[in-house]
Design an enzyme around this catalytic site. Sequence first.
Site, short mmCIF file in Angstrom:
data_model
loop_
_atom_site.label_atom_id
_atom_site.label_comp_id
_atom_site.label_asym_id
_atom_site.label_seq_id
_atom_site.Cartn_x
_atom_site.Cartn_y
_atom_site.Cartn_z
N ASP A 34 84.18 -8.67 -58.44
CA ASP A 34 84.65 -8.04 -57.20
C ASP A 34 83.94 -6.71 -56.93
O ASP A 34 84.42 -5.88 -56.16
CB ASP A 34 86.17 -7.83 -57.27
CG ASP A 34 86.57 -7.00 -58.48
OD1 ASP A 34 85.70 -6.77 -59.36
OD2 ASP A 34 87.73 -6.59 -58.56
N HIS A 246 54.59 -2.16 -58.56
CA HIS A 246 56.04 -2.06 -58.34
C HIS A 246 56.79 -1.88 -59.66
O HIS A 246 57.86 -2.44 -59.84
CB HIS A 246 56.56 -3.29 -57.58
CG HIS A 246 56.10 -3.34 -56.16
ND1 HIS A 246 56.17 -4.45 -55.38
CD2 HIS A 246 55.56 -2.37 -55.38
CE1 HIS A 246 55.70 -4.19 -54.17
NE2 HIS A 246 55.31 -2.92 -54.14
N ASP A 263 56.28 7.55 -57.80
CA ASP A 263 56.40 7.21 -56.38
C ASP A 263 57.90 7.26 -56.09
O ASP A 263 58.65 6.35 -56.47
CB ASP A 263 55.82 5.81 -56.13
CG ASP A 263 55.81 5.44 -54.65
OD1 ASP A 263 56.47 6.13 -53.85
OD2 ASP A 263 55.15 4.45 -54.30
N ASP A 274 58.48 9.33 -48.54
CA ASP A 274 57.82 8.37 -49.44
C ASP A 274 56.58 9.05 -50.01
O ASP A 274 55.57 9.18 -49.33
CB ASP A 274 57.45 7.12 -48.62
CG ASP A 274 56.77 6.05 -49.46
OD1 ASP A 274 56.73 6.19 -50.69
OD2 ASP A 274 56.27 5.07 -48.87
N HIS A 353 46.07 -2.79 -52.26
CA HIS A 353 47.07 -2.64 -51.19
C HIS A 353 46.46 -1.90 -50.01
O HIS A 353 45.33 -1.43 -50.06
CB HIS A 353 48.33 -1.95 -51.71
CG HIS A 353 48.12 -0.58 -52.30
ND1 HIS A 353 47.88 0.53 -51.53
CD2 HIS A 353 48.10 -0.15 -53.60
CE1 HIS A 353 47.75 1.59 -52.32
NE2 HIS A 353 47.88 1.20 -53.58
N HIS A 357 51.63 2.90 -44.10
CA HIS A 357 52.59 2.13 -43.30
C HIS A 357 53.39 3.10 -42.44
O HIS A 357 53.40 4.31 -42.68
CB HIS A 357 53.51 1.31 -44.21
CG HIS A 357 54.15 2.11 -45.32
ND1 HIS A 357 55.27 2.86 -45.14
CD2 HIS A 357 53.78 2.29 -46.63
CE1 HIS A 357 55.59 3.46 -46.29
NE2 HIS A 357 54.69 3.14 -47.21
N HIS A 364 59.47 1.26 -45.20
CA HIS A 364 58.43 0.50 -44.49
C HIS A 364 59.02 0.28 -43.11
O HIS A 364 59.74 -0.68 -42.86
CB HIS A 364 58.13 -0.82 -45.20
CG HIS A 364 57.50 -0.61 -46.55
ND1 HIS A 364 57.38 -1.59 -47.50
CD2 HIS A 364 56.94 0.50 -47.10
CE1 HIS A 364 56.79 -1.10 -48.57
NE2 HIS A 364 56.52 0.17 -48.36
N GLU A 396 48.22 6.55 -48.58
CA GLU A 396 48.46 6.36 -49.99
C GLU A 396 47.42 5.50 -50.71
O GLU A 396 47.72 4.46 -51.25
CB GLU A 396 49.84 5.74 -50.19
CG GLU A 396 50.13 4.49 -49.35
CD GLU A 396 51.51 3.91 -49.64
OE1 GLU A 396 51.80 3.63 -50.80
OE2 GLU A 396 52.31 3.77 -48.68
N TYR A 400 43.46 1.34 -59.54
CA TYR A 400 44.25 0.84 -60.67
C TYR A 400 43.36 0.02 -61.59
O TYR A 400 42.77 -0.98 -61.16
CB TYR A 400 45.40 -0.03 -60.15
CG TYR A 400 46.16 0.64 -59.02
CD1 TYR A 400 47.22 1.52 -59.28
CD2 TYR A 400 45.78 0.43 -57.69
CE1 TYR A 400 47.88 2.15 -58.24
CE2 TYR A 400 46.45 1.07 -56.65
CZ TYR A 400 47.49 1.92 -56.92
OH TYR A 400 48.14 2.55 -55.90
N ARG A 418 47.66 6.93 -57.78
CA ARG A 418 47.94 6.83 -56.33
C ARG A 418 48.37 8.20 -55.87
O ARG A 418 49.06 8.92 -56.62
CB ARG A 418 49.02 5.78 -56.04
CG ARG A 418 49.35 5.66 -54.56
CD ARG A 418 50.16 4.41 -54.17
NE ARG A 418 51.48 4.34 -54.75
CZ ARG A 418 51.82 3.56 -55.77
NH1 ARG A 418 50.91 2.78 -56.33
NH2 ARG A 418 53.05 3.56 -56.26
N GLU A 420 50.12 9.90 -52.37
CA GLU A 420 50.74 9.49 -51.11
C GLU A 420 51.44 10.67 -50.42
O GLU A 420 52.25 11.36 -51.04
CB GLU A 420 51.77 8.38 -51.39
CG GLU A 420 52.58 7.95 -50.17
CD GLU A 420 53.50 6.76 -50.45
OE1 GLU A 420 53.92 6.59 -51.61
OE2 GLU A 420 53.79 6.02 -49.51
N1 GLY Z 1 57.21 3.45 -52.09
C1 GLY Z 1 56.82 2.34 -51.36
C2 GLY Z 1 55.49 2.51 -50.79
O1 GLY Z 1 54.79 3.42 -51.17
O2 GLY Z 1 55.10 1.83 -49.90
MN MN Z 2 55.52 5.19 -52.02
MN MN Z 3 54.46 4.11 -49.09
#
Ligand code: GLY
Ligand code: MN
Ligand code: MN
Length: 452
Positions: A34, A246, A263, A274, A353, A357, A364, A396, A400, A418, A420
Amino acid sequence: MSPFAERRARLLESVGRRTAAVFVATPNALRNNDVEHEFRQDSDVFYLTGFDEPDTVVVLSPNGHVREEGKDPEKSLFTMFVRPRDPEREVWDGYRAGLEGATSKYGADHAYPYAELTKRLPELLAGHDAVVYRFGGAFDERLFAAIHHARRTAGRTGLSAPTRIVDPVEVLYEHRLRKTPPELEAMRRACAITAEAHEKAMAIATPGRYEFELEAVILETFRRHGSERPAYGSIVGSGANATVLHYRRNDRKIEDGDLVLIDAGCEFGYYASDVTRTFPANGRFSDPQRSVYEAVLEAQLACIEMVKPGVTQGDLHEKAVRVLTAALLRLGVIEGDLEEAIEKEAYKPFYMHKTGHWLGMDVHDVGAYFVPKEDGSIDGKLRHRPLEPGMVITIEPGLYFGIGAEKAPAALRGIGVRIEDDILVTENGHENLTAAIPKSVEDVERACRRTP
Ligand code: GLY
Ligand code: MN
Ligand code: MN
């Protein structure tokens, strides 16, 4: 007029009097037995009403009517189906606005119990030719049943019934894409809190600590400043974990000589930040780490520099690919001619990637990335959408080199970087909303050596 009322009016103005709109709250999700997952309101519902309770459906119906027994039909432009007050349930789950609150506090013309939705939705949809609705969720069947019902009674009533579903991307998401000053204020606040969290994490990061200790400092900082929640699951990846896009376990002990990739971004007032930073846990980049870091930084700075109205996210990705591919050639990861390497996507195993975005209520965020060609040609191909003032994007880029990346020189394997930031497009260029977070090699090393 409240900002929510303004947004509803703007939506209806853009679709005309013969189009209704239906927005549905995020369904409550059971975690186990529950116990439910944390509830967060659907962004469209919140954007249009500011209402944050589950079991809610919002109907905008310029031509809609509600009927009560023994009364003439009344127009209802803005109807809310909500949970009624229930003193017994409220002891367990907390206060509900109820029907009275939906009208008096949230401005609905009419409010009904959620349980009356099936009965009342057809009469609200009747008189419209189309419905704005995000097709593809658990509510589809109920909406289609209501449209079907409205169609069956259309013959008798002489009212039209909707024959078209309009995706919000065509109307509402065009509005959500361009942020207003109050929305930007929330985003700036989210970015400022996130900046403090990243700086704190850099300061406490040291070999011997666990990734989750850094995550804990980040979450503590978010919450202490009134952020409701993280905008997405925080990634704290040390060593080779930084190469897992991820990565979410955040449970490894950080070792001397590791880079740490974080991140993480908070949500404030329903608006996301982000941010990614990568830094040396011991306060000093090794030579191979620095060479990768500088390449990613060069790509990121070059892209940020380009941001202004008219530039597209496709242009930015192309730029990042060019700078990173040149670096991969320099680092001896790939061989040959730059143009040919770009053409053949030789960078893909190490940069898999996209460069950014939309950012807004959702990390996103909603909004079309592509638009029809200017010459109106109909070969089915779209073009990247030019940026406009008020849009917010992330930039970003990353590189890698997984531990199994045999093509990469041994010294680079296990390195992931990375960087960003969150960038607002302005009339004349851009503003980096997360510029305060250390990013140059010197600033990052200094932040890592600072005592918390
Ligand atoms: N944290 C998700 C992205 O960087 O798109
Ligand atoms: Mn991110
Ligand atoms: Mn991002």
